[in-house]
Motif scaffolding. Structure first.
Motif, PDB file in Angstrom:
ATOM      1  N   CYS A 138       8.912   0.934  -9.016  1.00 16.26           N
ATOM      2  CA  CYS A 138       8.315  -0.216  -9.714  1.00 16.26           C
ATOM      3  C   CYS A 138       9.019  -1.510  -9.335  1.00 16.26           C
ATOM      4  CB  CYS A 138       8.386  -0.008 -11.231  1.00 16.26           C
ATOM      5  SG  CYS A 138       7.211   1.185 -11.863  1.00 16.26           S
ATOM      6  N   ALA A 139      10.361  -1.491  -9.289  1.00 16.74           N
ATOM      7  CA  ALA A 139      11.117  -2.686  -8.903  1.00 16.74           C
ATOM      8  C   ALA A 139      10.788  -3.089  -7.464  1.00 16.74           C
ATOM      9  CB  ALA A 139      12.613  -2.429  -9.055  1.00 16.74           C
ATOM     10  N   ALA A 140      10.700  -2.120  -6.578  1.00 19.49           N
ATOM     11  CA  ALA A 140      10.374  -2.408  -5.180  1.00 19.49           C
ATOM     12  C   ALA A 140       8.975  -2.997  -5.068  1.00 19.49           C
ATOM     13  CB  ALA A 140      10.483  -1.131  -4.344  1.00 19.49           C
ATOM     14  N   THR A 141       8.041  -2.459  -5.818  1.00 11.98           N
ATOM     15  CA  THR A 141       6.669  -2.958  -5.794  1.00 11.98           C
ATOM     16  C   THR A 141       6.613  -4.398  -6.305  1.00 11.98           C
ATOM     17  OG1 THR A 141       5.830  -0.725  -6.108  1.00 11.98           O
ATOM     18  CG2 THR A 141       4.317  -2.517  -6.604  1.00 11.98           C
ATOM     19  N   TYR A 142       7.370  -4.692  -7.334  1.00 13.96           N
ATOM     20  CA  TYR A 142       7.416  -6.058  -7.866  1.00 13.96           C
ATOM     21  C   TYR A 142       7.952  -7.028  -6.812  1.00 13.96           C
ATOM     22  CZ  TYR A 142       8.988 -10.078 -10.539  1.00 13.96           C
ATOM     23  OH  TYR A 142       9.201 -11.349 -10.978  1.00 13.96           O
ATOM     24  N   LEU A 143       9.041  -6.653  -6.145  1.00 13.61           N
ATOM     25  CA  LEU A 143       9.622  -7.528  -5.128  1.00 13.61           C
ATOM     26  C   LEU A 143       8.633  -7.821  -4.005  1.00 13.61           C
ATOM     27  CD1 LEU A 143      13.231  -6.054  -4.794  1.00 13.61           C
ATOM     28  CD2 LEU A 143      12.605  -8.326  -5.649  1.00 13.61           C
ATOM     29  N   THR A 153       0.837  -1.203   0.000  1.00 11.43           N
ATOM     30  CA  THR A 153       0.000   0.000   0.000  1.00 11.43           C
ATOM     31  C   THR A 153       0.871   1.252   0.000  1.00 11.43           C
ATOM     32  OG1 THR A 153      -1.708  -1.188   1.212  1.00 11.43           O
ATOM     33  CG2 THR A 153      -1.828   1.212   1.240  1.00 11.43           C
ATOM     34  N   LEU A 154       1.900   1.258   0.843  1.00  9.08           N
ATOM     35  CA  LEU A 154       2.822   2.399   0.883  1.00  9.08           C
ATOM     36  C   LEU A 154       3.563   2.546  -0.435  1.00  9.08           C
ATOM     37  CD1 LEU A 154       4.268   4.630   2.538  1.00  9.08           C
ATOM     38  CD2 LEU A 154       5.945   2.895   3.142  1.00  9.08           C
ATOM     39  N   GLN A 155       3.932   1.430  -1.026  1.00  4.63           N
ATOM     40  CA  GLN A 155       4.658   1.495  -2.294  1.00  4.63           C
ATOM     41  C   GLN A 155       3.788   2.050  -3.414  1.00  4.63           C
ATOM     42  OE1 GLN A 155       5.938  -2.612  -2.378  1.00  4.63           O
ATOM     43  NE2 GLN A 155       8.051  -1.890  -2.218  1.00  4.63           N
ATOM     44  N   LEU A 156       2.540   1.679  -3.446  1.00  2.00           N
ATOM     45  CA  LEU A 156       1.647   2.220  -4.476  1.00  2.00           C
ATOM     46  C   LEU A 156       1.470   3.725  -4.295  1.00  2.00           C
ATOM     47  CD1 LEU A 156      -0.987  -0.642  -4.736  1.00  2.00           C
ATOM     48  CD2 LEU A 156       0.908  -0.126  -6.287  1.00  2.00           C
ATOM     49  N   ALA A 157       1.439   4.173  -3.049  1.00  5.39           N
ATOM     50  CA  ALA A 157       1.391   5.616  -2.795  1.00  5.39           C
ATOM     51  C   ALA A 157       2.675   6.275  -3.284  1.00  5.39           C
ATOM     52  CB  ALA A 157       1.186   5.878  -1.305  1.00  5.39           C
ATOM     53  N   THR A 158       3.813   5.616  -3.097  1.00  3.89           N
ATOM     54  CA  THR A 158       5.094   6.149  -3.579  1.00  3.89           C
ATOM     55  C   THR A 158       5.096   6.238  -5.096  1.00  3.89           C
ATOM     56  OG1 THR A 158       6.230   5.193  -1.682  1.00  3.89           O
ATOM     57  CG2 THR A 158       7.593   5.798  -3.554  1.00  3.89           C
ATOM     58  N   GLY A 183      12.854  -4.750  -0.956  1.00  2.00           N
ATOM     59  CA  GLY A 183      11.757  -3.953  -1.516  1.00  2.00           C
ATOM     60  C   GLY A 183      11.455  -2.734  -0.664  1.00  2.00           C
ATOM     61  N   ILE A 184      11.493  -2.894   0.658  1.00  2.26           N
ATOM     62  CA  ILE A 184      11.243  -1.764   1.562  1.00  2.26           C
ATOM     63  C   ILE A 184      12.358  -0.736   1.432  1.00  2.26           C
ATOM     64  CG2 ILE A 184      11.126  -1.097   3.996  1.00  2.26           C
ATOM     65  CD1 ILE A 184       9.728  -3.847   4.482  1.00  2.26           C
ATOM     66  N   GLY A 185      13.603  -1.203   1.377  1.00  3.16           N
ATOM     67  CA  GLY A 185      14.738  -0.287   1.204  1.00  3.16           C
ATOM     68  C   GLY A 185      14.652   0.481  -0.110  1.00  3.16           C
ATOM     69  N   LEU A 186      14.270  -0.209  -1.184  1.00  5.92           N
ATOM     70  CA  LEU A 186      14.119   0.461  -2.481  1.00  5.92           C
ATOM     71  C   LEU A 186      12.980   1.475  -2.451  1.00  5.92           C
ATOM     72  CD1 LEU A 186      14.708  -2.490  -4.980  1.00  5.92           C
ATOM     73  CD2 LEU A 186      16.248  -0.575  -4.466  1.00  5.92           C
ATOM     74  N   THR A 187      11.937   1.205  -1.678  1.00  7.75           N
ATOM     75  CA  THR A 187      10.845   2.170  -1.540  1.00  7.75           C
ATOM     76  C   THR A 187      11.352   3.466  -0.918  1.00  7.75           C
ATOM     77  OG1 THR A 187       9.239   0.389  -1.300  1.00  7.75           O
ATOM     78  CG2 THR A 187       8.575   2.562  -0.512  1.00  7.75           C
ATOM     79  N   PHE A 188      12.141   3.339   0.153  1.00  9.71           N
ATOM     80  CA  PHE A 188      12.705   4.539   0.780  1.00  9.71           C
ATOM     81  C   PHE A 188      13.654   5.269  -0.165  1.00  9.71           C
ATOM     82  CE2 PHE A 188      11.443   2.372   4.772  1.00  9.71           C
ATOM     83  CZ  PHE A 188      10.646   3.382   5.276  1.00  9.71           C
ATOM     84  N   LEU A 189      14.417   4.520  -0.958  1.00 13.61           N
ATOM     85  CA  LEU A 189      15.303   5.144  -1.948  1.00 13.61           C
ATOM     86  C   LEU A 189      14.493   5.925  -2.978  1.00 13.61           C
ATOM     87  CD1 LEU A 189      18.106   5.581  -3.209  1.00 13.61           C
ATOM     88  CD2 LEU A 189      17.773   3.420  -4.436  1.00 13.61           C
ATOM     89  N   ALA A 190      13.372   5.372  -3.432  1.00 16.55           N
ATOM     90  CA  ALA A 190      12.516   6.059  -4.404  1.00 16.55           C
ATOM     91  C   ALA A 190      11.972   7.363  -3.819  1.00 16.55           C
ATOM     92  CB  ALA A 190      11.376   5.156  -4.852  1.00 16.55           C
ATOM     93  N   VAL A 191      11.541   7.331  -2.562  1.00 16.00           N
ATOM     94  CA  VAL A 191      11.040   8.550  -1.921  1.00 16.00           C
ATOM     95  C   VAL A 191      12.151   9.586  -1.832  1.00 16.00           C
ATOM     96  CG1 VAL A 191      10.160   9.493   0.254  1.00 16.00           C
ATOM     97  CG2 VAL A 191       9.192   7.393  -0.663  1.00 16.00           C
ATOM     98  N   LEU A 192      13.355   9.161  -1.482  1.00 12.09           N
ATOM     99  CA  LEU A 192      14.497  10.085  -1.399  1.00 12.09           C
ATOM    100  C   LEU A 192      14.798  10.701  -2.763  1.00 12.09           C
ATOM    101  CD1 LEU A 192      16.889  11.233   0.304  1.00 12.09           C
ATOM    102  CD2 LEU A 192      18.203   9.282  -0.546  1.00 12.09           C
ATOM    103  N   LEU A 193      14.790   9.902  -3.818  1.00 10.19           N
ATOM    104  CA  LEU A 193      15.057  10.426  -5.162  1.00 10.19           C
ATOM    105  C   LEU A 193      14.006  11.457  -5.577  1.00 10.19           C
ATOM    106  CD1 LEU A 193      16.122   7.144  -6.997  1.00 10.19           C
ATOM    107  CD2 LEU A 193      17.595   9.083  -6.417  1.00 10.19           C
ATOM    108  N   VAL A 194      12.738  11.182  -5.275  1.00 13.14           N
ATOM    109  CA  VAL A 194      11.678  12.141  -5.615  1.00 13.14           C
ATOM    110  C   VAL A 194      11.864  13.431  -4.818  1.00 13.14           C
ATOM    111  CG1 VAL A 194       9.200  12.577  -5.457  1.00 13.14           C
ATOM    112  CG2 VAL A 194      10.016  10.431  -6.376  1.00 13.14           C
TER     113      VAL A 194
END
Length: 182
Positions: free
Chosen positions: A63-68, A18-23, A94-105
């Motif tokens: 997207c990669a994090a969501t897939y994992l 759910t958090l990843q889809l929001a990301t 996957g959780i780590g990649l989610t945080f990385l995506a938020v940081l990049l944005v």
């Protein structure tokens, strides 16, 4: 691992999904806002390009994090006991990649606060919208507004190059003009 551990892992993965889809939505929204802006952020073109690449990179990482995580949340095959450790690692990745995506944005969005270049002084190169006429009970002045500290706006007057500080409470009218003194 037991079925109970597998169920807890899947429940955790579904919550993170759910958090990843929001990301993903946030990264997409930032990309749309970045490309849909009319005035630009005022940042140099190279910084704007890097910000655009960062938004696209964040989208790919999300997207990669969501897939994992989705593979754990809704497995295609029933999880085997020896796969539980690997599934836990994939979930953490996957959780780590989610945080990385938020940081990049967040880094890409920071270009929106790039300082704007100061408008040129009155006279050579000043656009029609750069000049204003300020009326007070004491008189009328024409020139370009400049920032000043506190509640006193500064007005740089074009006649003779003198600067007049006008308290905000004394302004009775303020209007843009094309030229001063005519």
């Amino acid at each position: 691992m037991t079925d109970d551990a597998d169920t807890r892992l899947q429940t955790s993965a579904r919550g993170w999904l759910t958090l990843q889809l929001a990301t993903l939505g946030f990264a997409g929204l930032c990309g749309a806002l970045k490309s849909g802006g009319t005035g630009g952020s005022g940042a140099p073109r190279a910084v704007e390009a890097v910000a655009g690449v960062l938004v696209l990179l964040a989208l790919g990482v999300a997207c990669a994090a969501t897939y994992l995580v989705a593979r754990i949340a809704w497995p295609v095959h029933a999880p085997r006991t020896e796969d539980a450790v690997r599934a836990g690692r994939r979930l953490r990745l996957g959780i780590g990649l989610t945080f990385l995506a938020v940081l990049l944005v967040a880094v890409a969005a920071s270009t929106a606060w790039w300082p704007q270049e100061a408008t040129s002084q009155a006279g050579a190169g000043a656009g029609a919208g750069a000049l204003v006429e300020v009326s007070t009970t004491a008189g009328t002045w024409c020139g370009t507004l400049r920032p000043s500290g506190g509640d006193v706006p500064g007005l740089e007057v074009t006649d003779g190059g003198q600067t007049v500080d006008i308290p905000l409470g004394e302004v009775t009218a303020l209007r843009p003009v094309g030229t001063c003194g005519a």
